[in-house]
Design a protein around this motif. Structure first.
Motif, PDB file in Angstrom:
ATOM      1  N   ALA A 249      -4.413 -40.857  86.072  1.00 17.96           N
ATOM      2  CA  ALA A 249      -4.047 -42.030  86.875  1.00 17.96           C
ATOM      3  C   ALA A 249      -2.662 -42.544  86.500  1.00 17.96           C
ATOM      4  O   ALA A 249      -1.805 -42.758  87.370  1.00 17.96           O
ATOM      5  N   ALA A 250      -2.413 -42.762  85.215  1.00 13.54           N
ATOM      6  CA  ALA A 250      -1.133 -43.320  84.785  1.00 13.54           C
ATOM      7  C   ALA A 250       0.011 -42.361  85.071  1.00 13.54           C
ATOM      8  O   ALA A 250       1.112 -42.781  85.444  1.00 13.54           O
ATOM      9  N   SER A 251      -0.229 -41.065  84.901  1.00 15.05           N
ATOM     10  CA  SER A 251       0.822 -40.079  85.171  1.00 15.05           C
ATOM     11  C   SER A 251       1.223 -40.094  86.636  1.00 15.05           C
ATOM     12  O   SER A 251       2.416 -40.123  86.965  1.00 15.05           O
ATOM     13  N   TRP A 252       0.230 -40.119  87.527  1.00 18.80           N
ATOM     14  CA  TRP A 252       0.550 -40.110  88.952  1.00 18.80           C
ATOM     15  C   TRP A 252       1.027 -41.464  89.441  1.00 18.80           C
ATOM     16  O   TRP A 252       1.826 -41.545  90.385  1.00 18.80           O
ATOM     17  N   GLY A 253       0.598 -42.548  88.803  1.00 16.74           N
ATOM     18  CA  GLY A 253       1.172 -43.855  89.114  1.00 16.74           C
ATOM     19  C   GLY A 253       2.651 -43.887  88.783  1.00 16.74           C
ATOM     20  O   GLY A 253       3.463 -44.456  89.525  1.00 16.74           O
ATOM     21  N   THR A 254       3.022 -43.233  87.680  1.00 18.31           N
ATOM     22  CA  THR A 254       4.428 -43.134  87.276  1.00 18.31           C
ATOM     23  C   THR A 254       5.218 -42.280  88.256  1.00 18.31           C
ATOM     24  O   THR A 254       6.327 -42.644  88.670  1.00 18.31           O
ATOM     25  N   VAL A 255       4.653 -41.133  88.626  1.00 21.77           N
ATOM     26  CA  VAL A 255       5.344 -40.222  89.546  1.00 21.77           C
ATOM     27  C   VAL A 255       5.586 -40.889  90.898  1.00 21.77           C
ATOM     28  O   VAL A 255       6.688 -40.803  91.461  1.00 21.77           O
ATOM     29  N   LEU A 256       4.566 -41.558  91.416  1.00 18.99           N
ATOM     30  CA  LEU A 256       4.726 -42.222  92.711  1.00 18.99           C
ATOM     31  C   LEU A 256       5.739 -43.360  92.608  1.00 18.99           C
ATOM     32  O   LEU A 256       6.524 -43.586  93.532  1.00 18.99           O
ATOM     33  N   GLY A 257       5.741 -44.069  91.494  1.00 16.48           N
ATOM     34  CA  GLY A 257       6.735 -45.111  91.295  1.00 16.48           C
ATOM     35  C   GLY A 257       8.150 -44.548  91.258  1.00 16.48           C
ATOM     36  O   GLY A 257       9.079 -45.125  91.830  1.00 16.48           O
ATOM     37  N   LEU A 258       8.331 -43.416  90.602  1.00 14.95           N
ATOM     38  CA  LEU A 258       9.643 -42.766  90.560  1.00 14.95           C
ATOM     39  C   LEU A 258      10.100 -42.351  91.946  1.00 14.95           C
ATOM     40  O   LEU A 258      11.298 -42.398  92.263  1.00 14.95           O
ATOM     41  N   GLY A 259       9.158 -41.943  92.766  1.00 19.30           N
ATOM     42  CA  GLY A 259       9.503 -41.466  94.096  1.00 19.30           C
ATOM     43  C   GLY A 259      10.152 -42.502  94.983  1.00 19.30           C
ATOM     44  O   GLY A 259      10.777 -42.159  95.987  1.00 19.30           O
ATOM     45  N   ALA A 260      10.045 -43.776  94.612  1.00 23.81           N
ATOM     46  CA  ALA A 260      10.661 -44.830  95.422  1.00 23.81           C
ATOM     47  C   ALA A 260      12.178 -44.709  95.449  1.00 23.81           C
ATOM     48  O   ALA A 260      12.820 -45.009  96.449  1.00 23.81           O
ATOM     49  N   VAL A 261      12.780 -44.256  94.346  1.00 22.84           N
ATOM     50  CA  VAL A 261      14.239 -44.150  94.247  1.00 22.84           C
ATOM     51  C   VAL A 261      14.674 -42.792  93.710  1.00 22.84           C
ATOM     52  O   VAL A 261      15.604 -42.175  94.221  1.00 22.84           O
ATOM     53  N   HIS A 262      13.981 -42.305  92.689  1.00 21.28           N
ATOM     54  CA  HIS A 262      14.383 -41.082  91.982  1.00 21.28           C
ATOM     55  C   HIS A 262      13.517 -39.908  92.456  1.00 21.28           C
ATOM     56  O   HIS A 262      12.633 -39.446  91.732  1.00 21.28           O
ATOM     57  N   ARG A 263      13.776 -39.434  93.636  1.00 19.76           N
ATOM     58  CA  ARG A 263      12.889 -38.437  94.237  1.00 19.76           C
ATOM     59  C   ARG A 263      12.963 -37.092  93.528  1.00 19.76           C
ATOM     60  O   ARG A 263      11.949 -36.400  93.376  1.00 19.76           O
ATOM     61  N   ARG A 264      14.145 -36.700  93.104  1.00 23.69           N
ATOM     62  CA  ARG A 264      14.256 -35.415  92.404  1.00 23.69           C
ATOM     63  C   ARG A 264      13.506 -35.480  91.076  1.00 23.69           C
ATOM     64  O   ARG A 264      12.786 -34.544  90.720  1.00 23.69           O
ATOM     65  N   ALA A 265      13.675 -36.579  90.340  1.00 23.33           N
ATOM     66  CA  ALA A 265      12.940 -36.744  89.080  1.00 23.33           C
ATOM     67  C   ALA A 265      11.435 -36.782  89.340  1.00 23.33           C
ATOM     68  O   ALA A 265      10.652 -36.209  88.575  1.00 23.33           O
ATOM     69  N   ALA A 266      11.031 -37.450  90.419  1.00 19.13           N
ATOM     70  CA  ALA A 266       9.608 -37.526  90.756  1.00 19.13           C
ATOM     71  C   ALA A 266       9.042 -36.135  91.020  1.00 19.13           C
ATOM     72  O   ALA A 266       7.899 -35.839  90.640  1.00 19.13           O
ATOM     73  N   LEU A 267       9.837 -35.260  91.646  1.00 22.88           N
ATOM     74  CA  LEU A 267       9.380 -33.889  91.914  1.00 22.88           C
ATOM     75  C   LEU A 267       9.112 -33.154  90.612  1.00 22.88           C
ATOM     76  O   LEU A 267       8.056 -32.536  90.438  1.00 22.88           O
ATOM     77  N   TRP A 268      10.061 -33.231  89.667  1.00 24.52           N
ATOM     78  CA  TRP A 268       9.897 -32.521  88.401  1.00 24.52           C
ATOM     79  C   TRP A 268       8.763 -33.114  87.570  1.00 24.52           C
ATOM     80  O   TRP A 268       7.955 -32.375  86.994  1.00 24.52           O
ATOM     81  N   PHE A 269       8.694 -34.435  87.522  1.00 29.06           N
ATOM     82  CA  PHE A 269       7.605 -35.058  86.787  1.00 29.06           C
ATOM     83  C   PHE A 269       6.265 -34.761  87.471  1.00 29.06           C
ATOM     84  O   PHE A 269       5.238 -34.647  86.795  1.00 29.06           O
ATOM     85  N   GLY A 270       6.269 -34.642  88.794  1.00 27.79           N
ATOM     86  CA  GLY A 270       5.054 -34.310  89.518  1.00 27.79           C
ATOM     87  C   GLY A 270       4.543 -32.922  89.169  1.00 27.79           C
ATOM     88  O   GLY A 270       3.329 -32.710  89.035  1.00 27.79           O
ATOM     89  N   ILE A 271       5.460 -31.966  89.009  1.00 24.59           N
ATOM     90  CA  ILE A 271       5.060 -30.613  88.610  1.00 24.59           C
ATOM     91  C   ILE A 271       4.396 -30.639  87.237  1.00 24.59           C
ATOM     92  O   ILE A 271       3.358 -30.001  87.007  1.00 24.59           O
ATOM     93  N   VAL A 272       4.993 -31.403  86.327  1.00 23.45           N
ATOM     94  CA  VAL A 272       4.403 -31.536  84.988  1.00 23.45           C
ATOM     95  C   VAL A 272       3.052 -32.239  85.075  1.00 23.45           C
ATOM     96  O   VAL A 272       2.098 -31.871  84.379  1.00 23.45           O
TER      97      VAL A 272
END
Length: 313
Positions: A249-272
């Motif tokens: 839950a916390a990992s995907w909450g973080t990834v979705l939060g990143l996606g608001a502005v940092h989409r490339r970072a959200a993609l890489w963190f999403g893979i992890v």
């Protein structure tokens, strides 16, 4: 975000008060809540004047100011980790006569959905390299949380050299957080607390605590990450608090939060985060159904966090 922490603190404090005779060290948990609520009342508002560097300020003071600012904005992360640790004391407080009563349902759901318990189904896949990889992904949970916060803190606008950033911010705006930080920390925090609210009412342990099941499965062996996770589990594991997975839950909450502005970072963190979600099951710390449940909670927390961060109020 301060209100989210305050409301969770009050709600769980009420639960602890009602079930106090079933909770070891209940007085300390209430004392902690009283201290935390007092600290929240004393916190300076966000975007306070003290956050802005002063003209002629030396670099050491400027860096200390930035660190203090980071603590002000990111304090929910260590707070929710404490809330996670206290689950071991509160998980069976609501149903002390039937501890971990929800556990058999998780085994039954896994059996019905997957045709076999995931821990058993994956037994033939267990190898030393795969075990090391999966434990590395499991450890990446900490990197997702801390790394996600740092990426959002030092956002696009704050990626310039420190001296140039200092000149730009003096008299114009405050120090970081960068764009998107509010979405990340709020989504992460909501994902955590929404998970924690389930645990006293749906108490369950992971397969790794089922000695009968574990006795028939091959042992894990690794070189770096397996011993590292063993060390962390040995000193910080919580019995109970399994469904939904707060790691997921916390990992995907973080990834979705990143996606608001940092989409490339959200993609890489999403893979992890995908690897980490799979690792939760492979390592036997979670049931199979814990993961999609954690994913739903994380996406809900991340979505609410983005909406709250985008609100002008």
């Amino acid at each position: 975000l301060d209100w989210i922490i305050a409301v969770y603190t009050l709600l769980t404090g009420l639960l602890i008060l009602v079930t106090a005779r079933e909770i070891p060290n209940w007085s300390f948990l209430l004392f902690f809540r009283g201290t935390l609520l007092t600290a929240l009342l004393l916190l300076p508002p966000r975007r306070s004047p003290w956050e802005v560097p002063k003209i002629g300020e030396n670099r050491a003071v400027w860096m200390m100011r930035g660190f203090a600012c980071f603590l002000r904005y990111s304090y929910p992360l260590p707070i929710v980790l404490f809330f996670f640790q206290e689950v071991r004391l509160t998980v069976n407080a609501v149903s002390p006569e039937t501890p971990y009563w929800f556990e058999p349902y998780l085994y039954a759901w896994d059996q019905a959905i997957f045709g076999e318990l995931p821990a058993v189904a994956l037994a033939d896949w267990v190898t030393k390299p795969l075990t090391e990889l999966m434990h590395a992904f499991y450890f990446a949970y900490y990197l997702i949380l801390i790394g996600g916060l740092l990426v959002a803190w030092y956002g696009v606008e704050n990626s310039m050299p420190a001296e140039e950033a200092k000149k730009r911010h003096i008299g114009e705006t405050n120090l970081p957080p960068g764009p998107g930080f509010s979405s990340v920390i709020t989504g992460m925090t909501l994902a955590f607390v929404l998970s924690f609210l389930h645990y006293p009412f749906l108490p369950a342990r992971g397969p790794w605590e089922n000695s009968e099941l574990m006795s028939g499965l091959p042992q894990f062996h690794g070189v770096i990450f397996k011993p590292l996770i063993d060390l962390i589990i040995g000193h910080g594991a919580v019995s109970g608090g399994c469904f939904p997975s707060s790691h997921v839950a916390a990992s995907w909450g973080t990834v979705l939060g990143l996606g608001a502005v940092h989409r490339r970072a959200a993609l890489w963190f999403g893979i992890v985060a995908i690897g980490m979600s799979v690792a939760c099951v492979y390592t036997r710390y979670h049931h199979g159904v814990d993961v999609p449940a954690g994913l739903l909670v994380g996406l809900l927390g991340g979505w609410i966090g983005r909406k709250l961060a985008e609100s002008p109020h």
